[in-house]
Scaffold this active site. Sequence first.
Site, PDB file in Angstrom:
ATOM      1  N   SER A 129      67.882  83.591 -87.022  1.00 28.49           N
ATOM      2  CA  SER A 129      67.793  82.727 -85.853  1.00 28.49           C
ATOM      3  C   SER A 129      69.171  82.580 -85.228  1.00 28.49           C
ATOM      4  O   SER A 129      70.194  82.683 -85.914  1.00 28.49           O
ATOM      5  CB  SER A 129      67.274  81.353 -86.297  1.00 28.49           C
ATOM      6  OG  SER A 129      67.470  80.375 -85.282  1.00 28.49           O
ATOM      7  N   TYR A 145      67.328  74.471 -92.185  1.00 29.27           N
ATOM      8  CA  TYR A 145      66.821  75.719 -91.610  1.00 29.27           C
ATOM      9  C   TYR A 145      67.954  76.612 -91.116  1.00 29.27           C
ATOM     10  O   TYR A 145      68.032  77.796 -91.461  1.00 29.27           O
ATOM     11  CB  TYR A 145      65.870  75.399 -90.461  1.00 29.27           C
ATOM     12  CG  TYR A 145      65.338  76.614 -89.738  1.00 29.27           C
ATOM     13  CD1 TYR A 145      64.305  77.367 -90.283  1.00 29.27           C
ATOM     14  CD2 TYR A 145      65.862  77.016 -88.511  1.00 29.27           C
ATOM     15  CE1 TYR A 145      63.810  78.491 -89.621  1.00 29.27           C
ATOM     16  CE2 TYR A 145      65.377  78.124 -87.841  1.00 29.27           C
ATOM     17  CZ  TYR A 145      64.350  78.855 -88.404  1.00 29.27           C
ATOM     18  OH  TYR A 145      63.875  79.964 -87.754  1.00 29.27           O
ATOM     19  N   LYS A 149      69.266  80.306 -92.456  1.00 30.91           N
ATOM     20  CA  LYS A 149      69.252  81.494 -91.611  1.00 30.91           C
ATOM     21  C   LYS A 149      70.637  82.137 -91.530  1.00 30.91           C
ATOM     22  O   LYS A 149      70.762  83.352 -91.324  1.00 30.91           O
ATOM     23  CB  LYS A 149      68.746  81.135 -90.213  1.00 30.91           C
ATOM     24  CG  LYS A 149      67.246  80.847 -90.162  1.00 30.91           C
ATOM     25  CD  LYS A 149      66.431  82.039 -90.641  1.00 30.91           C
ATOM     26  CE  LYS A 149      64.952  81.861 -90.470  1.00 30.91           C
ATOM     27  NZ  LYS A 149      64.169  83.027 -90.925  1.00 30.91           N
TER      28      LYS A 149
END
Length: 226
Positions: A129, A145, A149
């Site tokens: 991401s 998150y 990533k």
Amino acid sequence: MKNIIITGTSRGIGFALAQHFAKNGHNVLAISRNTATIDNLNLSNITALSVDLSESSDLKKVSDFVNSKWDHVDIVVNNAGMLINKPFSELTEKDFIDVYKVNVFGVAAITKLLIPFMQSGGHVVTMSSMGGIQGSMKFPGLAAYSSAKGAVITLSEVLAEEYKESGIAFNVLAIGAVQTEMLEEAFPGYQAPLSAPQMADYVYNFALTGNQFYNGKVLQVSNSTP
């Protein structure tokens, strides 16, 4: 015709990508915890396998399938992901572990499992991401998150170096906003400029040809913020 393994195929980009490969004549092993959406497609060259990437014992299903049905794997797309949207002060150790189990440890485990089945010319594509890119804009609530990533970006760079003599390429696509259920979890109400099928089309072509041009690279695939 190539043998393709894709994780996180129950919805979003993974679901669209599995169809794209299958409809273009490739053999697809679609991995997700929920296989109903893939099963309902009734495509003869796509097999849905229920696997929880956070459970190491589940991964044996993947190696058993490859051993019994295929003699090699050409492309692996590490697409499965988990997102928890919470202020940092509310994130628990379990939240971090749960996110990392899927987004980092699961990626490492299935990649390690499948490398012995891959040959020169193979390609491992990991979906990251823009939130994992150093220096990119970051957003509150995505500490677990985004940091996960970022971790798989470094993992792929290391694997490219470690396996450079094998002819297997390891690359990362750091994607921006795509209209998926996960985007809605991260940015409720935001309308992305790209749909899941549009991004799947890009990933499809990159997975098939990107290893001719890149190894150990991170491509930023985004035309918006977020």
